[in-house]
Design an enzyme around this catalytic site. Structure first.
Site, mmCIF file in Angstrom:
data_model
loop_
_atom_site.group_PDB
_atom_site.id
_atom_site.type_symbol
_atom_site.label_atom_id
_atom_site.label_comp_id
_atom_site.label_asym_id
_atom_site.label_seq_id
_atom_site.Cartn_x
_atom_site.Cartn_y
_atom_site.Cartn_z
ATOM 1 C CG ASP A 72 -1.895 1.131 1.281
ATOM 2 O OD1 ASP A 72 -1.766 2.078 0.477
ATOM 3 O OD2 ASP A 72 -2.806 1.075 2.132
ATOM 4 C CD GLU A 130 25.407 6.536 10.398
ATOM 5 O OE1 GLU A 130 25.224 5.296 10.479
ATOM 6 O OE2 GLU A 130 24.800 7.352 11.104
ATOM 7 C CB CYS A 180 22.383 10.225 13.005
ATOM 8 S SG CYS A 180 21.996 8.820 11.940
ATOM 9 C CB SER A 198 16.466 1.260 16.457
ATOM 10 O OG SER A 198 17.086 2.461 16.064
ATOM 11 C CG HIS A 225 18.196 11.645 14.211
ATOM 12 N ND1 HIS A 225 18.850 11.703 12.994
ATOM 13 C CD2 HIS A 225 17.994 10.324 14.461
ATOM 14 C CE1 HIS A 225 19.049 10.481 12.545
ATOM 15 N NE2 HIS A 225 18.539 9.627 13.418
ATOM 16 C CE LYS A 270 6.710 4.719 16.460
ATOM 17 N NZ LYS A 270 5.413 4.259 16.983
ATOM 18 C CB SER A 312 22.246 4.195 16.405
ATOM 19 O OG SER A 312 20.953 4.439 15.918
#
Length: 445
Positions: free
Chosen positions: A31, A83, A120, A211, A244, A253, A364
């Protein structure tokens, strides 16, 4: 005390585009709204055959220096955050300096050069290093050039594949900045985590669910730590909060978590209590599990309130515009979120000088940093000079088969011959390999 901060910004996107809801989703049999609404992504940027982290970083830096009338002697420090490095010894900053020396008079012989790595968050760390270097009086009236440049590729079929992206952000850090002054106060949240890593490999190993949890936990800790030195953060303190942004859905979130925190024990919580009740307090529950379940229920109710939706639309949503069109730029992602916020303020003809941004950076492994930035008088002229909208419009639109080809080109383990989809024009280009397996670059008129 003289302000130190971001004096100029330039952005360079990869020259190729993959349409996610249409091209990617159709081949995957999925979708389109999984990408458009779920992840919050419309497209990803990719580097063409002749592009990589050096060309993108050098192109952004060249535009910045030309626009500001700078020569190499004006730059005392070049820090590259990435990175996606391809050498374990020679830093990307030396390659970028070598590119720039092809087109500017003079050289960077007396500039300090380095490469920053912490996933990051390293772009923000490089800005911190430049800030401290200037504050210490070691800059000799020179500015620092900070470049965040990445090609964020995932292994084919990986759940993170749709979040890929490639681009660079160059920032000039100096005294009396035109755009944003950095605060002295910082907050950190850091722990030894294995949520996302690349142990001697190009493509990341990712525990996706873990994560997200680590991202949110470190952000909460960084906000609490920032408040311990800067004072309590309230809803009205900041015009925008660039996060970020590995993909905009993640920021939804984080934004919800931040709003719950900044409204706790305030009149806003009291007002919301009439609609959804007060925030749960841990001492009200018999177990940690019951408390966490209550928190989840409260958060679900909170995100449906008009008060929260309005705050998110004003403070967070404007920071996601570029990201939704280019995907994850790793070290550059929070910096394109900042640029998106500034562009939104310019588009709204906002009287913006003196207002504040709350920058929430994350890497991370894991570490979050939160600090404030104050808008300076030259912000609008600088932002209006950005041509990122035109760059994105001019990208070559890949078919899925072409996407597979370009993914193979940038896979270090594959040796493939693919013709470029675009032609370099007034930009740096990768031209081949040198005698010691180093990468070679030329400026193409």
């Amino acid at each position: 005390m003289t302000a130190v901060g971001i004096d100029a910004i330039e952005i360079w996107s990869g020259n190729l585009k993959l349409d996610l809801p249409e091209t990617f989703a159709s081949v995957k049999g999925e979708d389109p709204d999984k990408y458009r609404k779920g992840l919050g992504l419309e497209a990803s940027s990719f580097p063409d055959v002749y592009e990589d982290i050096v060309t993108m970083g050098a192109n952004a830096s060249k535009r910045l220096m030309e626009r500001r009338g700078l020569e190499p002697g004006d730059i005392g420090r070049i820090d590259v955050a990435t990175e996606s490095a391809f050498d374990h010894s020679k830093p990307v900053s030396t390659y970028i300096a070598g590119c720039l020396e092809q087109v500017f008079e003079g050289d960077f012989r007396h500039a300090n050069k380095g490469e920053r790595k912490f996933a990051c968050v390293s772009g923000t760390q490089a800005i911190d290093d430049a800030y401290n270097w200037i504050r210490a009086g070691r800059n000799r009236d020179r500015a620092a050039l900070v470049v965040a440049t990445d090609t964020a590729l995932y292994e084919r079929g990986d759940p993170g594949e749709a979040t890929q992206g490639a681009g660079a952000v160059a920032m000039l850090i100096d005294e009396n900045p035109d755009v944003l002054a950095l605060s002295d106060e910082q907050g950190f949240g850091s722990m030894d985590e294995t949520d996302f890593l690349k142990p001697n490999q190009q493509f990341p190993s990712v525990d996706g669910k873990r994560s997200i949890q680590v991202y949110l936990s470190r952000m909460r800790e960084a906000l609490e730590d920032y408040e311990s030195v800067a004072g309590r953060v309230y809803e009205e303190d900041f015009a925008y909060a660039p996060f970020h942004t590995p993909f905009p859905g993640m920021v939804r979130k984080a934004g919800l978590l931040a709003y719950r925190h900044i409204t706790r024990d305030t009149e806003i919580e009291d007002q919301l209590a009439e609609e959804i009740g007060r925030q749960p307090r841990e001492d009200e529950y018999d177990s940690r599990e019951e408390y966490e379940e209550a928190i989840r229920e409260y958060m679900d109710a909170l995100k449906g309130t008009e008060r929260y939706r309005s705050w998110y639309a004003d403070v967070i949503e404007p920071t996601l515009t570029i990201s939704s069109q280019v995907g994850n730029w790793y070290t550059g992602s929070v910096h394109i979120a900042r640029a998106s916020a500034l562009m939104a303020a310019a588009d709204a003809d906002r009287d913006f000088e003196g207002e504040h941004l709350l920058i929430a950076s994350y890497g991370s492994g894991a570490q979050a940093e939160i600090h404030a930035e104050t808008v300076q008088s030259g912000w609008k002229e600088e932002v209006e000079a950005l041509d990122i909208d035109q760059q994105l419009e001019n990208r070559y639109d890949l078919t899925f088969e072409e996407y597979e080809q370009i993914h193979n080109v940038h896979d270090f383990d594959k040796d493939v011959e693919v013709d470029a989809f675009t032609q370099p024009d007034g930009e740096f280009a990768f031209t081949g390999w040198g005698r010691m397996n180093e990468r070679k670059y030329e400026y193409v008129e």
